[in-house]
Every structure is written in structure tokens, then in C-alpha cells.
Design an enzyme around this catalytic site. Structure first.
Site, PDB file in Angstrom:
ATOM      1  N   LYS A   1     -29.633 -19.964 -23.073  1.00 47.20           N
ATOM      2  CA  LYS A   1     -29.233 -19.399 -21.775  1.00 47.20           C
ATOM      3  C   LYS A   1     -29.028 -17.894 -21.889  1.00 47.20           C
ATOM      4  CE  LYS A   1     -27.444 -23.821 -20.266  1.00 47.20           C
ATOM      5  NZ  LYS A   1     -26.362 -24.796 -20.242  1.00 47.20           N
ATOM      6  N   GLN A  39     -20.026 -24.402 -20.554  1.00 53.04           N
ATOM      7  CA  GLN A  39     -20.856 -25.452 -21.153  1.00 53.04           C
ATOM      8  C   GLN A  39     -20.045 -26.732 -21.356  1.00 53.04           C
ATOM      9  OE1 GLN A  39     -24.141 -25.135 -21.639  1.00 53.04           O
ATOM     10  NE2 GLN A  39     -24.424 -27.114 -22.592  1.00 53.04           N
ATOM     11  N   ASP A  60     -23.793 -23.418 -11.916  1.00 54.63           N
ATOM     12  CA  ASP A  60     -24.048 -24.747 -12.457  1.00 54.63           C
ATOM     13  C   ASP A  60     -23.973 -25.819 -11.360  1.00 54.63           C
ATOM     14  OD1 ASP A  60     -24.660 -25.678 -14.939  1.00 54.63           O
ATOM     15  OD2 ASP A  60     -22.598 -25.921 -15.612  1.00 54.63           O
TER      16      ASP A  60
HETATM   17  N1  GUN Z   1     -24.265 -29.717 -20.793  1.00 52.21           N
HETATM   18  C1  GUN Z   1     -25.472 -30.322 -20.713  1.00 52.21           C
HETATM   19  N2  GUN Z   1     -26.116 -29.913 -19.604  1.00 52.21           N
HETATM   20  C2  GUN Z   1     -25.308 -29.042 -18.976  1.00 52.21           C
HETATM   21  C3  GUN Z   1     -25.423 -28.282 -17.767  1.00 52.21           C
HETATM   22  O1  GUN Z   1     -26.407 -28.332 -17.034  1.00 52.21           O
HETATM   23  N3  GUN Z   1     -24.348 -27.504 -17.469  1.00 52.21           N
HETATM   24  C4  GUN Z   1     -23.238 -27.449 -18.258  1.00 52.21           C
HETATM   25  N4  GUN Z   1     -22.248 -26.662 -17.875  1.00 52.21           N
HETATM   26  N5  GUN Z   1     -23.099 -28.137 -19.362  1.00 52.21           N
HETATM   27  C5  GUN Z   1     -24.138 -28.931 -19.720  1.00 52.21           C
END
Ligand code: GUN
Length: 300
Positions: free
Chosen positions: A57, A101, A124
Site C-alpha cells: 500500500k 490494517q 477502507d
Molecule cells: N486486512 C485484509 N484486508 C484488509 C482490508 O481491505 N483493509 C484492512 N484495513 N485490513 C485488511
């Protein structure tokens, strides 16, 4: 009669295209408005998979020309420390998107974190406000992986109206929001889960089958309607089939769909890796641009 193999839905192609579009939008925003979209990613602890996702990311947001900050906090971070960081990012004018995350270490309360996250910066799409906007059919910031699924389906099938869609899995991160997006696209949607009676028969009704259960290769060829589009959201680590490699403790990533057999029946299928997973970051970047524009009072 031998069944014909499915066509692959190549996530790499669509993810690269979307990232190129976002990069152009960022350049245009900088040139015309002096606005640089900013993304903050927060990682607590040392989960190996999360570390890989978070690094990706950060790298892709920088490559798109964004302001990008990654906060790596130790495993023993307290709830107060995490909430204080989110509050600080909420009011940082250089940050337009915040992503915490998941999963968080067990001692931390995910809901409390999402409850204080500024919905304007919720790239998100996981806050109550974002979920409510999606469920109400209002524009908003929608979750990244589900949006990635919809983009792949639209690119592959065109109009989705009237199609029967079955989503296997009811998580807040994928199952529920992807079902809402399919509904918005005028599909007839079923959400199946671990308590669904005769799951194979339910899956066999699907023109569009989305697998988001987190169980390696659970969905078999005879669960799939011939010609269906199969979107595999699963990312599961399993030992290699080769006993020598398995004995050496080596693992590989597989989806929730038994790809080898399913691809003999489906019309379209996403590989794992190389399918939906690549779309998640691309949509995150797009959401960050959208959030930056909204916060600057620009049309999106
Ligand atoms: N963990 C796995 N996929 C995601 C996601 O799309 N967003 C977040 N915040 N955590 C994740």
C-alpha cells in the site's frame, strides 16, 4: 463431452489500468489545485501477511504520486495509543485517507478504532457511516476488495442486471459489502455462509459466484454452474502438494475455490494469486483521490 476451460480474469491488467488512471488524476490535482492526496496506513504488530500488504500500500501510493505515511506500531501498543494516533490523523490536513490494517492484535478493540475514524477519511469503507451509505445506495467510500470484485465483473460481463449472484461468506470486510454492491448492480443476491443448508446446490444456481470464506479450495467444480463467473477472494496459505517441499515447511497461496477443477466448468475465473488481491490496493488509491477531492470541496 469434455468441458471447456474457463477464461482467466487477469487482475494484473485491470489493477494496472486503474493505478495508471489514479496516477493521472493525482498529477492533474497537483497541477490544477495544488492538492496532493495523502494516505496514512497504520499497522499494529508483526503479522507477516499484514506487513506485506502494508508495504504494498505504501509503495503503490508513493508510485501514484501521493503523500504517503506508514505508522508501524509495536504489538503491545495500547488502545489509548492507537486511538490517539487515529485522532491525530483525523485532524491532519495533509492526510485525506486513513487505513488501519486488520486484524488488530487481540487486546485491541477494532470497533472502537473504527468508531472514532473520521468517515470522510475512511478509504477502507469500514466505518458505520460508510457501511450505512453503501446499504442505503448512497455515494460514499466503499470497501476496496468488494469494489475490486465489482470492477472485474463489470469488465468481464458488462451489465450485471438480472444475474443471480451467490456470495459465500458474510464478513464485514468482504461478504456483506460485496453483496450490497451486487444488489446495487441489480443482481439477485444470495448471501451463503457456514450454516447454509446444501451449500453446493445454492452455489450451483449462481451466474456469479463470489467466494470469500477463507477455507482453502472449499468450492469444488460440481458446485459451479457451467459458464458461471467465479470470483475467488480467498488468500490461504497451505503446504505444497509436492511432499518434499511440504516436508521442508514450504507453503503456497491458494484461494477458496479448487481452481484446477473449477476452471474446467466455470466460464470465467480469477486466479489466486493474480486476481482480486491486486485490485484491493488500486481501489484504495482511487478512494484516497475521491476522499481528497471531497475534502477540498471538488466534484468527484
Ligand atoms: N486486512 C485484509 N484486508 C484488509 C482490508 O481491505 N483493509 C484492512 N484495513 N485490513 C485488511
Amino acid at each position: 463431452m469434455p468441458e471447456s476451460p474457463a477464461k482467466l480474469i487477469d487482475g494484473k491488467v485491470y489493477a494496472e489500468r486503474l493505478r495508471a488512471e489514479v496516477t493521472a488524476q493525482v498529477a492533474e490535482l497537483k497541477a490544477s489545485q495544488g492538492l496532493q492526496p495523502g494516505l496514512a496506513v497504520v499497522l499494529v504488530g508483526d503479522d507477516p501477511a499484514s506487513q506485506i500488504y502494508v508495504r504494498s500500500k505504501g509503495e503503490h501510493s508513493l508510485a501514484a504520486g501521493m503523500h504517503s505515511v506508514t505508522h508501524r506500531l509495536p504489538q503491545d501498543t495500547s488502545q489509548e495509543q492507537l486511538l490517539a494516533l487515529v485522532a491525530e490523523l483525523n485532524s491532519d490536513p495533509l492526510i485525506h485517507g486513513i487505513l488501519v490494517q486488520l486484524p488488530l492484535p487481540k487486546h485491541l478493540d477494532e470497533r472502537a478504532v473504527l468508531a472514532i475514524l473520521n468517515p470522510e477519511k475512511d478509504v477502507d469503507g469500514l466505518t458505520m457511516i460508510s457501511a450505512g451509505r453503501l446499504a442505503s445506495g448512497l455515494p460514499g467510500l466503499y470497501p476496496c476488495t468488494p469494489m475490486g470484485c465489482l470492477i472485474l465483473l463489470r469488465e468481464t460481463l458488462g451489465d450485471l442486471s438480472g444475474k443471480r449472484a451467490v456470495v459465500v461468506g458474510r464478513s464485514m470486510l468482504v461478504g456483506r459489502p460485496v453483496a450490497q454492491l451486487l444488489l446495487q448492480a441489480d443482481c439477485t443476491v444470495t448471501i451463503a455462509h457456514s450454516r447454509t443448508a446444501d451449500l453446493p446446490a445454492v452455489c450451483r444456481e449462481a451466474d456469479i459466484l463470489v467466494a470469500a470464506v477463507g477455507r482453502p479450495r472449499m468450492i469444488k467444480a460440481d458446485w459451479i454452474k457451467p459458464g458461471a463467473a467465479v470470483i475467488d477472494v480467498g488468500i490461504n496459505r497451505v503446504p505444497f502438494d509436492d511432499p518434499e517441499k511440504a516436508a521442508a515447511g514450504r507453503t503456497k497461496v491458494v484461494g477458496d475455490v479448487d481452481f484446477k477443477s473449477a476452471s474446467q466448468v466455470a466460464g470465467w475465473i480469477t486466479p489466486v494469486p493474480g486476481g482480486v488481491g491486486l485490485m484491493t490496493v488500486a481501489v484504495l488509491l482511487q478512494n484516497t483521490v475521491t476522499a481528497a477531492k471531497r475534502q477540498a470541496g471538488l466534484d468527484v
